[in-house]
Scaffold this active site. Sequence first.
Site, PDB file in Angstrom:
ATOM      1  N   GLY A 304       0.590  -1.272  -0.024  1.00  0.00           N
ATOM      2  CA  GLY A 304      -0.039  -0.081  -0.017  1.00  0.00           C
ATOM      3  C   GLY A 304       1.008   1.198  -0.060  1.00  0.00           C
ATOM      4  O   GLY A 304       1.975   1.234  -0.522  1.00  0.00           O
ATOM      5  N   SER A 305       0.297   2.393   0.662  1.00  0.00           N
ATOM      6  CA  SER A 305       0.903   3.585   0.614  1.00  0.00           C
ATOM      7  C   SER A 305       2.564   3.798   1.163  1.00  0.00           C
ATOM      8  O   SER A 305       3.145   4.704   0.775  1.00  0.00           O
ATOM      9  CB  SER A 305      -0.012   4.664   1.319  1.00  0.00           C
ATOM     10  OG  SER A 305      -1.012   4.844   0.606  1.00  0.00           O
ATOM     11  N   THR A 306       2.885   2.814   2.060  1.00  0.00           N
ATOM     12  CA  THR A 306       4.422   2.938   2.193  1.00  0.00           C
ATOM     13  C   THR A 306       4.962   2.541   1.075  1.00  0.00           C
ATOM     14  O   THR A 306       6.319   3.318   1.172  1.00  0.00           O
ATOM     15  CB  THR A 306       4.552   1.711   3.435  1.00  0.00           C
ATOM     16  OG1 THR A 306       4.053   0.481   2.909  1.00  0.00           O
ATOM     17  CG2 THR A 306       3.796   2.021   4.725  1.00  0.00           C
TER      18      THR A 306
END
Length: 582
Positions: A304-306
Amino acid sequence: MLRNKTAYRKKIVFYTCACIIALLILTGRLTYLMICCSDYYTSEAQALHERERDIKAARGRILDRNGEVLAANRTVCTVSVIHSQIREPEKVIATLSQLLNLSEESVRKRVEKVSSIERVKANVDKKTGDAVRLCNLSGVKVDEDYKRYYPYEECASKVLGFTGGDNQGIIGLEVIYEEYLKGKNGKILALTDARGVELPEAGEDRIEPVDGNDLRISMDINIQKYAQQIAEKAMVQKQADSVSVIVMNPSDGEVLSMVNVPEFNLNEPYALQTETAGLSADDQQDLLNQMWRNGCMNDTYEPGSTFKIITAAAGFEAGVVTMDDGFHCPGYTVVEDRRIRCHKIAGHGSQTFLQATMNSCNPVFVAVGLRIGANDFYDYFRKFGLLQKTGIDLPGEAGTIMHQKENIGLVELATVSFGQSFQITPIQLATTVSSIVNGGTRVTPHFAMEVLDQEQKTVKEFQYQDHVRIISSETSEKMQYMLEKVVSEGTGRNAAVPGYMIGGKTATSQTLPRGSGKYISSFIGFAPTDDPQVLVLLIINHPKGIYYGGTIAAPLVRELFENILPYLQIEKQVEIPENTEE
């Protein structure tokens, strides 16, 4: 008549010569066997009258970075019987059955089995072994042995691993460093007569065992306990399926802590934590394999956004974006026939790339990914080390699951840019982010530091792969600055620790199949941002209720930082103004 006598004499001479020749051959053979092969046949004859028993070597300990014992040994006993020496079999059966808590039937099978030596029970506690020895039963042998003991029980269970019945490593560091830990068994040699009865006047010969070496690792047991407490708190509060935490030094790859909750008791590694009634042996083994599985490096997930950290670094390296570049987010973006929405339905409107990173804006990162292009993005994927395993010194590391280069279309490129449609391991993400924020050099995550002998002198110091530069130091500084802004002013505010400069990134990803209602919440953070000394990745799998990474994962990382930063004696970088309110 004369002719017959002559023929007779010839026969006599022939047979005499033949006997002399045969006698000479036999004498030569005997001389050869007695002189040239004397040592061999002497040893063979002696072997027929020798009984051999092992003296187990003590397995080397596993120590944390400060010398705290994580894996040690306890003295136990192995009780055996020698069939030819048993004089009172019924007494032996009754006594061993009672003292060893075994059925008479199972003991009888061993007592009545005709063999040189038969093991009745291993891993008998020393008190019981001494009690058997005091009974002075003929034909019963009690040998001291070692059993692995883990003083912290569940702590770091999936990292340390455990040993089997013969004290050999099964999983984790125990199996990876078996050659250094195992030692070399000794021997007890006893002489017997033709019936196999030991000769007391002959005594015993001993070959002393050589104990294994100690292994000192980078884990800090105090940080491990801090991290496990945080993970267990997340499990309870969010009723999650599992929680993983990695704490490492981003500058050199030393892993300070690796937690996978639920852990298991290393002193009872075969005790399942679920109901086993009605399950087959294969099903139970599958459950054990799952219980022993280290999710930080055996399993993959969509980050995801990491992963936007990697996309931003690639964008800077490719020169397709700057922190001040302007973007507009209406709440979604369209790529071919796919509508990709932002987590903020109303959109973020006009923003710079720095602000988009602070806002974790999907449409902006899609735009950056499309600017980089599929070929170059894939090449950065490879350059950053994401297409190969990290090389961590634990068994069973999984590899990245990624599209083939030729199969990356615009939609695939768009989804990869914000961390979906591919999978990596948590240790891979932690390693890659470490390499991006530490100045730009790839590190090898690891536990083993050195091997120590019995005098605690270094036998071997482990060396790891030379650092390979993956991004420029300028890009690394930009990433440090942007990720600090994410925590101080953006979606990662809940990870901020007063007085410290923390950098990091939140993530909330939906697990497959989409629409299942199951999410993975995570946060990756590091400190201090201008000189990273510690990095933390926390992943909560399938939390119940609120599932946003910035809401549930970031506060837990903050709590962990509040414990470990002072513990590591990392000084505060920002002065905290005194409270002047009355």
